[in-house]
Design a protein around this motif. Sequence first.
Motif, short mmCIF file in Angstrom:
data_model
loop_
_atom_site.label_atom_id
_atom_site.label_comp_id
_atom_site.label_asym_id
_atom_site.label_seq_id
_atom_site.Cartn_x
_atom_site.Cartn_y
_atom_site.Cartn_z
N LYS A 56 43.16 54.32 37.72
CA LYS A 56 44.21 54.22 37.00
C LYS A 56 44.21 52.59 36.87
CE LYS A 56 47.25 57.85 38.35
NZ LYS A 56 48.44 57.94 38.83
N ALA A 57 44.00 51.73 37.82
CA ALA A 57 44.15 50.50 37.68
C ALA A 57 43.17 49.78 36.67
CB ALA A 57 43.80 49.72 38.78
N ALA A 58 41.88 50.37 36.72
CA ALA A 58 40.81 49.82 35.86
C ALA A 58 40.77 50.22 34.55
CB ALA A 58 39.35 50.57 36.40
N CYS A 59 41.34 51.51 34.07
CA CYS A 59 41.64 51.93 33.01
C CYS A 59 42.77 51.08 32.26
CB CYS A 59 42.04 53.50 32.78
SG CYS A 59 40.24 54.42 33.23
N ILE A 98 45.11 37.12 42.69
CA ILE A 98 45.29 38.59 43.46
C ILE A 98 46.36 39.50 42.99
CG2 ILE A 98 45.04 39.39 45.61
CD1 ILE A 98 44.11 36.34 46.49
N ILE A 99 46.24 40.41 42.91
CA ILE A 99 47.43 41.47 42.58
C ILE A 99 47.35 42.50 43.53
CG2 ILE A 99 48.55 43.18 40.88
CD1 ILE A 99 48.89 40.14 40.28
N THR A 106 48.43 44.27 31.28
CA THR A 106 48.55 43.15 32.08
C THR A 106 48.62 43.55 33.61
OG1 THR A 106 50.94 43.17 32.22
CG2 THR A 106 49.69 41.62 30.39
N LEU A 107 47.88 42.74 34.55
CA LEU A 107 47.97 43.00 35.89
C LEU A 107 49.35 43.13 36.69
CD1 LEU A 107 45.07 40.56 37.17
CD2 LEU A 107 44.92 43.20 36.59
N GLU A 108 50.52 42.02 35.85
CA GLU A 108 51.67 42.30 36.70
C GLU A 108 52.36 43.56 36.40
OE1 GLU A 108 50.30 38.31 36.33
OE2 GLU A 108 50.36 39.65 34.91
N VAL A 109 51.95 44.53 35.53
CA VAL A 109 52.57 45.65 35.38
C VAL A 109 52.21 46.71 36.51
CG1 VAL A 109 52.56 47.87 33.67
CG2 VAL A 109 52.91 45.49 32.84
N VAL A 128 43.83 44.15 43.05
CA VAL A 128 42.90 43.66 42.09
C VAL A 128 42.70 41.99 42.04
CG1 VAL A 128 42.68 43.29 39.61
CG2 VAL A 128 43.71 45.38 40.47
N VAL A 129 41.54 41.79 42.01
CA VAL A 129 41.05 40.21 42.36
C VAL A 129 40.55 39.85 40.88
CG1 VAL A 129 39.76 38.60 43.07
CG2 VAL A 129 40.83 40.45 44.52
N PHE A 130 41.29 38.74 40.14
CA PHE A 130 40.58 38.16 38.81
C PHE A 130 39.93 36.96 39.14
CE2 PHE A 130 40.72 35.71 35.26
CZ PHE A 130 40.14 36.39 34.44
N GLU A 131 38.42 36.84 38.90
CA GLU A 131 37.72 35.86 39.21
C GLU A 131 36.43 35.60 38.23
OE1 GLU A 131 36.14 32.18 41.27
OE2 GLU A 131 38.07 33.05 40.89
#
Length: 260
Positions: free
Chosen positions: A130-133, A108-109, A140-143, A81-84
């Motif tokens: 799953k990640a999107a939902c 970046i995760i 949180t992304l770290e989970v 997953v990228v957050f930008e």
Amino acid sequence: MAIITLTSDLGLKDYYVASLKGAILSQTPNVKIVDITHEVPSFNFSKAAFIIKNCYKDFPQGTVHIIGVSAESSIDIPHIVVFERGHYFIGADNGMFSLIFDSPPEKIIELNINQDTDRITFPAKDVFVKAACHIIRGGTLEVIGKPKAELEVRTLFSAVSENNTIRGMASYIDHYGNIITNITETLFKSFGRGRKFGIFFRNTNYEINQITSSYNSVIEGERVAMFSSTGFIEIAVNKGNASKLFGIKENDIIRIEFYD
């Protein structure tokens, strides 16, 4: 309203896209799903990157973008997953993301989501959804993963300039037959310095010697060149198909010659 966009090479003939959407709605019934395209050429993540790069900023911040192109993972190609810029992007770290962003992204995760099945042929549904939902529900992304230092990097052929000539190529052809080159407006202006020029294709009988502001700047059926919203030079035919008329395919050479 929460938004998930879908970009894939799944096509619309089979059940895959419907299955993908069903999986999303089963987990987040109130989400809005937007199809960007499912007609990316098979496994062509560079085309997917071009499409995403040129439209994601038009969506509101918080949008989650699932990119299901060349999506299978391996030891060398993890799912991430990228957050930008307030957006989330989910896909395989196969070099695609380095083509979307002009600089390293904020976060970046690397995903560690377990699949519900031993079958690993549909990661867009079994992992990316799953990640999107999870993100849409406020997780949180770290989970769902661990931090990753950098993206896999891929580079595309860049236009080159020397001896009063810019040599580039047709990098993308849309369904109208319009040709997006890899020659940037910035390069054209800095190298050209306001000089006269000619844009040449494979067939040197065809030439364009001016940049106009719109398709309708010329008569119907006439060739035209303009600075596209993508930041690159676009070659088109007003109400026609430039790719067919000029016999240009993706990766064909486009040449601009400047005259002192």
